[in-house]
Design an enzyme around this catalytic site. Structure first.
Site, PDB file in Angstrom:
ATOM      1  N   THR A  16     -64.490  11.359 -38.180  1.00  0.00           N
ATOM      2  CA  THR A  16     -65.944  11.179 -38.233  1.00  0.00           C
ATOM      3  C   THR A  16     -66.713  12.473 -37.994  1.00  0.00           C
ATOM      4  OG1 THR A  16     -65.588   8.985 -37.346  1.00  0.00           O
ATOM      5  CG2 THR A  16     -67.819   9.807 -37.227  1.00  0.00           C
ATOM      6  N   SER A  61     -57.976   9.742 -38.994  1.00  0.00           N
ATOM      7  CA  SER A  61     -56.805   9.956 -38.142  1.00  0.00           C
ATOM      8  C   SER A  61     -55.901   8.733 -38.046  1.00  0.00           C
ATOM      9  CB  SER A  61     -57.215  10.448 -36.760  1.00  0.00           C
ATOM     10  OG  SER A  61     -57.658   9.398 -35.961  1.00  0.00           O
ATOM     11  N   SER A  62     -56.342   7.613 -38.588  1.00  0.00           N
ATOM     12  CA  SER A  62     -55.446   6.449 -38.640  1.00  0.00           C
ATOM     13  C   SER A  62     -54.311   6.703 -39.637  1.00  0.00           C
ATOM     14  CB  SER A  62     -56.220   5.201 -39.035  1.00  0.00           C
ATOM     15  OG  SER A  62     -57.319   5.061 -38.173  1.00  0.00           O
ATOM     16  N   ASP A  93     -59.375   8.265 -33.239  1.00  0.00           N
ATOM     17  CA  ASP A  93     -58.446   7.126 -33.129  1.00  0.00           C
ATOM     18  C   ASP A  93     -57.046   7.527 -32.663  1.00  0.00           C
ATOM     19  OD1 ASP A  93     -60.455   5.440 -33.856  1.00  0.00           O
ATOM     20  OD2 ASP A  93     -59.780   5.124 -35.913  1.00  0.00           O
ATOM     21  N   GLN A 280     -47.393  -0.763 -18.904  1.00  0.00           N
ATOM     22  CA  GLN A 280     -48.499  -1.233 -19.747  1.00  0.00           C
ATOM     23  C   GLN A 280     -49.843  -0.946 -19.088  1.00  0.00           C
ATOM     24  OE1 GLN A 280     -48.035  -5.411 -20.606  1.00  0.00           O
ATOM     25  NE2 GLN A 280     -46.019  -5.118 -21.501  1.00  0.00           N
ATOM     26  N   CYS A 281     -49.827  -0.667 -17.779  1.00  0.00           N
ATOM     27  CA  CYS A 281     -51.087  -0.397 -17.079  1.00  0.00           C
ATOM     28  C   CYS A 281     -51.644   0.941 -17.556  1.00  0.00           C
ATOM     29  CB  CYS A 281     -50.857  -0.303 -15.572  1.00  0.00           C
ATOM     30  SG  CYS A 281     -50.256  -1.820 -14.868  1.00  0.00           S
TER      31      CYS A 281
HETATM   32  N1  ASP Z   1     -61.447   6.427 -37.768  1.00  0.00           N
HETATM   33  C1  ASP Z   1     -61.916   7.718 -37.345  1.00  0.00           C
HETATM   34  C2  ASP Z   1     -60.711   8.619 -37.173  1.00  0.00           C
HETATM   35  O1  ASP Z   1     -60.017   8.500 -36.203  1.00  0.00           O
HETATM   36  C3  ASP Z   1     -62.696   7.603 -36.083  1.00  0.00           C
HETATM   37  C4  ASP Z   1     -63.166   8.905 -35.519  1.00  0.00           C
HETATM   38  O2  ASP Z   1     -63.166   9.943 -36.137  1.00  0.00           O
HETATM   39  O3  ASP Z   1     -63.563   8.898 -34.372  1.00  0.00           O
HETATM   40  O4  ASP Z   1     -60.458   9.440 -38.008  1.00  0.00           O
END
Ligand code: ASP
Length: 343
Positions: A16, A61-62, A93, A280-281
């Site tokens: 973003t 970044s996903s 992300d 998991q915490c």
């Molecule tokens: N979906 C975006 C990414 O991780 C969200 C961000 O940039 O914060 O690339």
């Protein structure tokens, strides 16, 4: 001694932060980083020389992959001698995964590598991108007697600088999107930039940077839940070519004591597959042996992830498997803090 002006390389990978709204269509598109200084004139006021480079095709970044971690590491390697600091712009992300991985890949790093991003695009009126970007560049430029003050991979977001391999993304909406529950903040940006020197990583100054690019992807992340079935776990632990498993257990590293479960873990370890116990915490540490429900794990040779984050546990496993560490030493090395990732 005359003060030299630091050279900072800005690496845009996507996310973003580097987006602007097309005035005609309203759609978000990647920002032209060649025009960065024109779009953000405040950068000219900073006491450093800024150069920029971007991924050929910036990614959300996903879609991040270890092959892109290698690309970032290579950009840093190629520019290591000519630059004094690096700022990596990355989607939030998976930023903690990438930044943790880079902390392991860049052994003996003695310069700042600051990851940052934003929740709103840089062109948005209410954006958090400008502050994150400007302060990250300032932090990467900090020097004492012409030597960098920060000598590790960090993540800067919403007024706080963290050790990257201690961070986790905790909020998809708030500007304060990251936290580091098991390690203090390295710096805080207020009216003054307050650096907590005592918490900074101190690498061995005599060693040269070594960039590790071998990462083993054949690993699994298994999060336990009450009722998880034998069938499912048997299937996962018998995956072809599996080399290691991060097992997210309850609380201080506890799990069911059912025989089928313990036997399955035991057989997996006997096949040479490493299993790491992480909690998991969000905060706190695995302490195998504290409860009866973790005592058995200790006996069968499960590795303790101590207070490591899941993000760092995954990249540390990929990194160490890529190093061909001998099976005998693997547990000891994994349980040792290599880049300040565990206490
Ligand atoms: N979906 C975006 C990414 O991780 C969200 C961000 O940039 O914060 O690339």
């Amino acid at each position: 001694m005359t003060k030299s002006i630091p050279n900072i390389l800005l690496i845009y990978t996507g996310g973003t932060i580097g987006m602007i709204k097309d005035p005609e269509t309203g759609a978000l598109r990647a920002f032209d980083f060649d025009n960065l200084l024109i779009r953000i004139p405040e950068l000219k006021l900073l006491d450093c020389n800024i150069s920029t480079t971007t991924f050929n095709e910036p990614i959300d970044s996903s879609n991040m992959e270890p092959k892109y971690w290698v690309d970032i590491a290579e950009i840093i390697e190629e520019n290591y001698d000519s630059c004094d600091g690096f700022v990596v712009l990355h989607g939030s992300d998976t930023m903690s995964y990438t930044a943790s991985a880079l902390s392991f890949m860049l052994e003996h790093l003695a310069k700042p590598v600051i990851f940052t991003g934003s929740q709103l695009p840089i062109g948005d009126l209410r954006t958090d991108a400008k502050e994150n970007l400007i302060t990250s560049i300032q932090i990467a430029s900090l020097q004492h007697y012409n030597k960098p003050i920060i000598k590790e991979v960090c993540l800067y977001f919403e007024y706080k600088l963290y050790r990257a391999n201690r961070t986790t993304k905790i909020n998809a909406e708030h500007f304060e999107a990251f936290t580091s529950l098991n390690y203090p903040d390295l710096a805080e940006s207020g009216v003054h930039l307050k650096i907590n020197n005592e918490y900074l990583f101190k690498p061995n100054a005599r060693k040269q940077l070594v960039v590790h690019k071998e990462l083993e992807k054949n690993i699994a992340l298994v999060k336990l839940f009450p009722g998880i079935s034998k069938q499912l776990l048997t299937c996962i632990f018998n995956t072809a070519d599996l080399k290691g498993v991060i097992l997210e257990t309850y609380g201080a590293g506890n799990c069911t004591t059912e025989d089928w479960f313990i036997n399955l873990l035991k057989e997996t370890i006997q096949k040479g597959i490493h299993i790491i116990n992480v909690t998991q915490c969000s905060g706190g540490s695995v302490m195998m042996g504290q409860y009866e429900t973790s005592e058995k794990l200790k006996k069968i040779g499960i590795i303790s992830g101590k207070d490591i984050t899941t993000e760092a546990a995954i990249s540390k496993l990929m990194y160490l498997l890529g190093q061909n560490v001998s099976p005998k030493l693997f547990k000891t090395i994994y349980e040792t803090a290599l880049r300040g990732e565990m206490s």
